[in-house]
Design an enzyme around this catalytic site. Structure first.
Site, PDB file in Angstrom:
ATOM      1  N   PRO A   1       2.823 -23.178  30.743  1.00  0.00           N
ATOM      2  CA  PRO A   1       3.869 -22.913  31.743  1.00  0.00           C
ATOM      3  C   PRO A   1       3.295 -22.213  32.970  1.00  0.00           C
ATOM      4  CG  PRO A   1       4.587 -22.243  29.542  1.00  0.00           C
ATOM      5  CD  PRO A   1       3.132 -22.566  29.443  1.00  0.00           C
TER       6      PRO A   1
ATOM      7  N   GLU B   1      -4.590   7.262  22.405  1.00  0.00           N
ATOM      8  CA  GLU B   1      -5.170   6.418  23.457  1.00  0.00           C
ATOM      9  C   GLU B   1      -6.639   6.753  23.709  1.00  0.00           C
ATOM     10  OE1 GLU B   1      -3.485   3.981  24.204  1.00  0.00           O
ATOM     11  OE2 GLU B   1      -1.590   4.686  23.404  1.00  0.00           O
TER      12      GLU B   1
END
Length: 674
Positions: A235, A455
């Protein structure tokens, strides 16, 4: 050579034009006015509430001077002596001045035969100015007064019933009409200059345009132009834009229709629309017919539970016959687009129908730069913007993503009251599209600490094991999307394939977040849920699809493909239970090995891991260069450009946003740090 028609939106057969609608509206208004007048006349001429007297009584009242006024109606034209009388019957008396005064009265009416003597009696008893003599209504008048309202009301009913039946018949017949639209070269025209990033695909479709302009060039050597071209690709890669460019370049009529336009609730309508579409195309041949999202009607037959006699299969059968049956469609070229070629019927893909499949892939580095240049023509960019740098930092972006990138950067610059789009806006827009928008969320110190170490674990492990393939781009503890924090990695080049080592590195980095929490706090949260899912999916692909385990190069992953419902129900497991246990063991071994590897790396660099987490708590966002500096030098040497919010500012902003029911901070899904 045939020229394209000037009108790009031909009138639908049977549809009323503007003049017809205006005339119909005026006719309805006049009919309503006439009906209202007739109704008022009927009501006005109807019987009133009054006394009904005999003729003798009227004469007696007249002789006694009790009739104040009278109206006498007859039919002198026919010589009739039948009279109708109406008037005011009053009880009168004279006042002091001798004048007659009406004390009490009522209206009356009477009808019957009178002779001349009776008329003279009435005239003698009643003042001349209070006597009115008029001829009786004629037969025509009486007929019109009694029948005309009925005729008008009946006419209105017949008119509306006729229009209802006419529109119903027209609507029923229009179901079978094709909804294909003919594009005009002057409206929304696109050319091959507007298409970038797919040079090979442009060459394939340019042959169609050249054949339509000069067919003898190909026919001289016995060449035959393909009857159909199927545009295949992910797409957003520009399949529809490529078809529009063909329409803009070709000097022939261009019909466009969507695959879903053939679908209707009535059986047989889709097949009828296919036949009507090709009938219209034959009248305009040579021409091009573009079918967008053809997988809506071209799915493989016999794949559902309802048998082969459903509406979609009838439509597909009609399409197959029209494209290449006993009756050819010379001069009609079919161009179709889909991003699901695996579900299309094999009869549709054979030569003679779709002779050529053109794959429109995601653009490479050069293609992305060309696409950015095309879309940048409409946006004011500053001189500091480097489109080549932007193209290098957007691997995996489709043409639609790149157009959205420039649009988002323009919106961001406008919000900041800038007159031009700078490189800062482009990079922020890229991060927004790739990783989600930043959103402030009320977090206490414990949550921020857990997210920072999570993180930091991702960042330090990726920085240690990366071979330059996927460097750390940015680390943040500002929530983005569903995540409370995020470690972002941007590839330096297009990822065309991944080695076993690179896949194991990805699993190792995914496990590092959970380990980063556990090493420091002695506990871990559910924030690693998405990391575990990603690592498990990668390990399963390595074992079942890519042959990267002790089981060897054996494909065991058919169930992971896009399949039809009927196939899924009827398919049995193609390996034994013992093999299934070996698959589970191999997946577990891969994840466990990389988990231990990540844990060892974090423990060896515990001090750097701690400093990265503390820097995140202080600045909230770090670039990849800051992570490398902490690993090499143990400190930050490059200034941090991100201005962190104070604890008070974070609290005030989060509380203010939480009051707004439309704010994403007021409610949301469970946080999942990346």
């Amino acid at each position: 050579m045939s020229q394209p028609p000037q009108n790009n939106s031909p009138k639908t057969p049977g549809a009323p034009g503007p003049t017809e609608r205006v005339n119909t509206k005026l006719l309805l208004i006049w009919l309503a006015v006439i009906a209202l007048i007739a109704t008022l006349l009927t009501i006005g001429g109807g019987p009133r509430s009054e006394n009904l007297l005999r003729v003798a009584q009227v004469l007696d009242y007249a002789q006694n001077h009790k009739i104040y006024s009278i109206s006498i109606e007859n039919a002198p034209a026919s010589g009739s002596d039948f009279y109708k009388m109406s008037g005011f019957l009053a009880v009168q008396e004279k006042d002091d001045k001798g004048e007659t005064k009406v004390v009490k009265g009522d209206r009356f009416s009477a009808e019957g035969r009178l002779i001349d003597k009776d008329i003279e009696t009435l005239r003698a008893s009643i003042a001349a100015e209070r006597i009115e003599e008029r001829p009786s209504s004629t037969n025509v008048t009486m007929f019109l007064m009694s029948v005309l309202p009925t005729l008008l009301i009946g006419g209105l009913i017949i008119f509306f019933v006729y229009r209802f039946l006419k529109n119903a018949n027209r609507g029923a017949m229009s179901f079978a009409k094709s909804r294909a639209k003919m594009l005009s070269r002057d409206k929304d025209r696109a050319t091959f200059k507007d298409v970038a990033g797919c040079d090979e695909a442009k060459e394939d479709v340019q042959e169609i345009v050249e054949f339509l302009r000069d067919p003898k060039k190909f026919q001289k050597i016995g060449g035959r132009i393909p009857k159909g071209i199927l545009l295949v690709g992910p797409p957003g890669t520009g399949k529809t834009l490529l078809a529009r460019a063909v329409a803009g370049e070709a000097e022939v009529p261009f019909f466009t229709i969507s695959g879903s336009d053939f679908v209707e609730m009535f059986v047989g309508v889709g097949a009828a629309r296919v036949r009507d579409m090709f009938e219209q195309a034959r009248k305009s041949a040579p021409c091009i017919v573009f079918i967008d999202e053809i997988d809506a009607v071209g799915r493989q037959r016999g794949s559902g539970l309802g048998g082969g006699h459903d509406e979609r299969e009838q439509t597909l059968n009609s399409l197959l016959v029209e494209m290449d049956g006993f009756e050819g469609h010379e001069g009609i070229i079919i161009i179709a687009a889909t991003n699901r070629p695996d579900v299309l019927d094999s009869a549709l893909l054979r030569p003679g129908r779709f002779d050529r499949q053109v794959y429109v892939d995601l653009p490479d580095l050069h293609g992305r730069e060309e696409i950015l240049k095309v879309h940048a023509k409409k946006i004011k960019l500053s001189e500091s913007v480097d489109l080549e740098r932007a193209a290098r930092s957007t691997p995996g972006f489709s043409g639609a993503d790149l157009a959205n990138l420039l649009n988002e950067s323009a919106l961001l610059a406008a919000r900041r009251n800038k007159k031009e789009v700078g490189m800062v806006e482009l990079e922020e827009a890229r991060d927004k599209i790739s990783f989600g928008s930043e959103r402030r969320r009320l977090m206490d110190d414990e949550d921020r600490k857990m997210t920072a170490y999570h993180e930091a674990g991702h960042a330090i492990v990726q920085a240690l094991i990366d071979d330059g393939h996927l460097p750390v781009h940015k680390v943040t503890i500002i929530p983005r999307g569903r995540a409370l924090g995020m470690a972002m990695f941007l590839p330096k080049k297009d990822i065309l394939g991944q080695s076993k080592k690179q896949l194991l590195n990805r699993i190792c980095t995914a496990m590092a977040g959970r380990i980063g929490e556990e090493v420091v706090t002695g506990d871990y949260s559910n924030g690693a849920a998405s990391d575990i899912k990603q690592a498990t999916a990668l390990a399963r692909h390595m074992v079942c699809d890519w042959g990267m385990s002790t089981l060897g190069p054996v494909a065991l992953g058919e169930n992971q493909e896009h399949i039809f419902l009927a196939r899924e129900i009827t398919r049995s497991q193609n390996y034994s239970d013992d093999t299934a246990r070996r698959i589970d063991t191999a997946i577990h071994d891969i994840i466990e090995e990389q988990y231990q590897r990540a844990e060892e790396l974090i423990r060896q660099h515990a001090e750097a891991h701690k400093k990265i987490a503390e820097a995140l708590l202080e600045y909230e966002t770090l670039d990849g260069v800051h992570v490398q500096e902490i690993l090499q030098y143990g400190e930050l040497r490059t200034p941090v450009v991100y201005k962190p919010m104070t604890k008070r500012e974070r609290t005030e902003e989060a509380e203010e946003a939480a009051k707004d029911p439309l704010s994403p901070l007021s409610a949301g899904p469970s946080p999942e740090p990346a």
